[in-house]
Structure formats: C-alpha cells, structure tokens
Design a protein around this motif. Sequence first.
Motif, PDB file in Angstrom:
ATOM      1  N   ALA A 164     -16.125  -6.558 -63.478  1.00  0.00           N
ATOM      2  CA  ALA A 164     -15.893  -7.271 -62.272  1.00  0.00           C
ATOM      3  C   ALA A 164     -14.744  -8.064 -62.447  1.00  0.00           C
ATOM      4  N   GLN A 165     -14.686  -9.002 -63.633  1.00  0.00           N
ATOM      5  CA  GLN A 165     -13.745  -9.733 -64.066  1.00  0.00           C
ATOM      6  C   GLN A 165     -12.387  -8.952 -64.369  1.00  0.00           C
ATOM      7  N   VAL A 166     -12.350  -7.899 -64.812  1.00  0.00           N
ATOM      8  CA  VAL A 166     -11.165  -7.429 -65.208  1.00  0.00           C
ATOM      9  C   VAL A 166     -10.588  -6.834 -63.715  1.00  0.00           C
ATOM     10  N   GLU A 167     -11.619  -6.235 -62.968  1.00  0.00           N
ATOM     11  CA  GLU A 167     -10.964  -5.965 -61.569  1.00  0.00           C
ATOM     12  C   GLU A 167     -10.288  -7.053 -60.758  1.00  0.00           C
ATOM     13  N   ALA A 168     -10.761  -8.150 -60.985  1.00  0.00           N
ATOM     14  CA  ALA A 168     -10.140  -9.255 -60.147  1.00  0.00           C
ATOM     15  C   ALA A 168      -8.837  -9.804 -60.828  1.00  0.00           C
ATOM     16  N   SER A 169      -8.809  -9.678 -62.328  1.00  0.00           N
ATOM     17  CA  SER A 169      -7.657 -10.002 -62.800  1.00  0.00           C
ATOM     18  C   SER A 169      -6.645  -9.087 -62.057  1.00  0.00           C
ATOM     19  N   GLY A 170      -6.749  -7.840 -62.122  1.00  0.00           N
ATOM     20  CA  GLY A 170      -5.865  -6.918 -61.621  1.00  0.00           C
ATOM     21  C   GLY A 170      -5.460  -7.308 -60.047  1.00  0.00           C
ATOM     22  N   LYS A 171      -6.439  -7.468 -59.212  1.00  0.00           N
ATOM     23  CA  LYS A 171      -5.746  -7.819 -57.799  1.00  0.00           C
ATOM     24  C   LYS A 171      -4.900  -8.932 -58.070  1.00  0.00           C
ATOM     25  N   ALA A 172      -5.166 -10.166 -58.980  1.00  0.00           N
ATOM     26  CA  ALA A 172      -4.578 -11.471 -59.108  1.00  0.00           C
ATOM     27  C   ALA A 172      -3.149 -11.120 -59.347  1.00  0.00           C
ATOM     28  N   MET A 173      -3.116 -10.029 -60.363  1.00  0.00           N
ATOM     29  CA  MET A 173      -1.830  -9.736 -61.065  1.00  0.00           C
ATOM     30  C   MET A 173      -0.840  -8.844 -59.784  1.00  0.00           C
ATOM     31  N   LEU A 174      -1.527  -8.185 -59.189  1.00  0.00           N
ATOM     32  CA  LEU A 174      -0.874  -7.246 -57.914  1.00  0.00           C
ATOM     33  C   LEU A 174      -0.443  -8.272 -56.861  1.00  0.00           C
ATOM     34  N   ASP A 175      -1.138  -9.153 -56.638  1.00  0.00           N
ATOM     35  CA  ASP A 175      -0.656 -10.243 -55.436  1.00  0.00           C
ATOM     36  C   ASP A 175       0.395 -10.989 -55.904  1.00  0.00           C
ATOM     37  N   GLU A 176       0.342 -11.385 -57.103  1.00  0.00           N
ATOM     38  CA  GLU A 176       1.339 -12.024 -57.776  1.00  0.00           C
ATOM     39  C   GLU A 176       2.833 -11.286 -57.837  1.00  0.00           C
ATOM     40  N   LEU A 177       2.807  -9.883 -58.198  1.00  0.00           N
ATOM     41  CA  LEU A 177       3.815  -8.988 -58.125  1.00  0.00           C
ATOM     42  C   LEU A 177       4.297  -8.801 -56.727  1.00  0.00           C
ATOM     43  N   VAL A 178       3.459  -8.763 -55.827  1.00  0.00           N
ATOM     44  CA  VAL A 178       4.040  -8.700 -54.467  1.00  0.00           C
ATOM     45  C   VAL A 178       4.981  -9.988 -54.322  1.00  0.00           C
ATOM     46  N   ARG A 179       4.375 -11.072 -54.504  1.00  0.00           N
ATOM     47  CA  ARG A 179       5.011 -12.296 -54.271  1.00  0.00           C
ATOM     48  C   ARG A 179       6.426 -12.183 -54.792  1.00  0.00           C
ATOM     49  N   LEU A 180       6.583 -12.010 -56.193  1.00  0.00           N
ATOM     50  CA  LEU A 180       7.751 -12.168 -56.877  1.00  0.00           C
ATOM     51  C   LEU A 180       8.792 -10.950 -56.613  1.00  0.00           C
ATOM     52  N   THR A 181       8.179  -9.767 -56.433  1.00  0.00           N
ATOM     53  CA  THR A 181       9.051  -8.718 -55.937  1.00  0.00           C
ATOM     54  C   THR A 181       9.863  -9.335 -54.585  1.00  0.00           C
ATOM     55  N   GLY A 182       9.342  -9.827 -53.638  1.00  0.00           N
ATOM     56  CA  GLY A 182      10.044 -10.240 -52.362  1.00  0.00           C
ATOM     57  C   GLY A 182      11.009 -11.346 -52.996  1.00  0.00           C
ATOM     58  N   ALA A 183      10.590 -12.389 -53.695  1.00  0.00           N
ATOM     59  CA  ALA A 183      11.473 -13.431 -54.115  1.00  0.00           C
ATOM     60  C   ALA A 183      12.863 -13.019 -54.781  1.00  0.00           C
ATOM     61  N   LEU A 184      12.534 -11.893 -55.977  1.00  0.00           N
ATOM     62  CA  LEU A 184      13.640 -11.463 -56.695  1.00  0.00           C
ATOM     63  C   LEU A 184      14.440 -10.467 -56.081  1.00  0.00           C
ATOM     64  N   ARG A 185      14.143  -9.775 -54.923  1.00  0.00           N
ATOM     65  CA  ARG A 185      14.704  -8.752 -54.446  1.00  0.00           C
ATOM     66  C   ARG A 185      16.363  -9.204 -54.279  1.00  0.00           C
ATOM     67  N   PRO A 186      16.445 -10.145 -53.421  1.00  0.00           N
ATOM     68  CA  PRO A 186      17.877 -10.748 -53.146  1.00  0.00           C
ATOM     69  C   PRO A 186      18.894 -10.881 -54.361  1.00  0.00           C
ATOM     70  N   LEU A 187      18.041 -11.060 -55.654  1.00  0.00           N
ATOM     71  CA  LEU A 187      19.007 -11.187 -56.623  1.00  0.00           C
ATOM     72  C   LEU A 187      19.751  -9.865 -57.112  1.00  0.00           C
ATOM     73  N   ARG A 188      19.060  -8.873 -56.830  1.00  0.00           N
ATOM     74  CA  ARG A 188      19.743  -7.344 -56.962  1.00  0.00           C
ATOM     75  C   ARG A 188      20.622  -7.025 -56.087  1.00  0.00           C
ATOM     76  N   GLY A 189      20.929  -7.727 -54.946  1.00  0.00           N
ATOM     77  CA  GLY A 189      21.817  -7.218 -53.955  1.00  0.00           C
ATOM     78  C   GLY A 189      21.393  -6.386 -52.987  1.00  0.00           C
TER      79      GLY A 189
END
Length: 189
Positions: A164-189
């Motif tokens: 369950a700990q590994v599962e939870a860390s996977g979800k947390a990683m994906l949540d942060e990836l979604v957040r950063l993907t949106g933030a970085l998208r404008p830098l790629r034009g």
Amino acid sequence: MSSPVLQIIAASTRDGRKGFAVAQWVQRVAEAHGGFDVELVDLAEVGLPLFDEPNHPRLGQYKHQHTKDWSAIARRADAYVFVTPEYNHSFPASLKNALDHLYVEWNDKPAGLVSYGGVSAGLRAATAIKPVLASLKIVPVTEAVSVPMFTQFIGDDGRFAPSAQVEASGKAMLDELVRLTGALRPLRG
C-alpha cells in the motif's frame, strides 16, 4: 482539450528481466489515475544502437532512421516516468543511451522516477539520473517510487502487486506530474 500524454519508459533491456512488470504496474496505476493518456515505451523494443549520430542532438539534425523514430516517440509525450533498475550504483546504459540520443524532445517536461532493486530500492540509480535529466531540461518531481526487494511483489503470474505504501507513492508522483505538466506546457510554446 485532450489529456496530456505520459510515457512510461521501461529502462531494463535484459533477457529474463523482472522489472518490466514494475513498468506495467505503473501503466495500470497511471491509467486508473486518469490525469494522462498513457503510453508504455519499452527500450528493449525501441532497440537503439549506441549513440551514433554525427551531429549534436540539440541541433535535431538526425541522420539515422532509428533516431528519427525515437525522436517521434519521445516528442509525443508531455511527461515521463522512467522505470529503472539499479546497476552498479547507477541506472542502466540503455536508459543513458536513450536519453543521450535526443535533446529538444526532452526539454521543459516533468518526469517521475520509479526505481527498484534489492535493499537499496534503486535509490542510487534515481540519484545518479537526476543530473542527466537536469542537463536535458527535464524537471524531476520530488515525489518518487522506490521499491526495495521488488521481486517479493511479483506473483506466480508475473504481475507486480506492491505494498500500500508503494501504491500511495505512485499516486502522489502522478498528482505532482499532472501539476507540473500544466505549469511547464507554456514553456514549450
């Protein structure tokens, strides 16, 4: 607007590898998460030779078809998860080679790290890859997945089913990836 594309890149290319089951688990978790359209990229299938382009990758002037094909694959992604074992206190040459083949395709995209191994959980591989990612302008998220003694989570059916700990860390990683993907998208034009 369509969902961003997450590529899960399986780094191990060895015959008899067990870590591909970890990459397949990441794929299942990412699909269930729902924040991305998910692609699983197997470096064993990509089959890149050792870097052999005459020009520096930052120029994007690729001579070989295998590099052009790899460029097209990597360019599709808005974010990555690198699933890597630890070999001799680092990540495998297959992953370094795949990263070295390209440059612009990686720029201004976030990446999650899923490392696995024995007692060390692949943490030395995750540490070793971060300067390489930084030089390619890939932004690694702090949230990561580290799986110690990973084969204990592989069933007789070959399926990876972690704690369950590994599962939870996977979800947390994906949540942060979604957040950063949106933030970085404008830098790629």
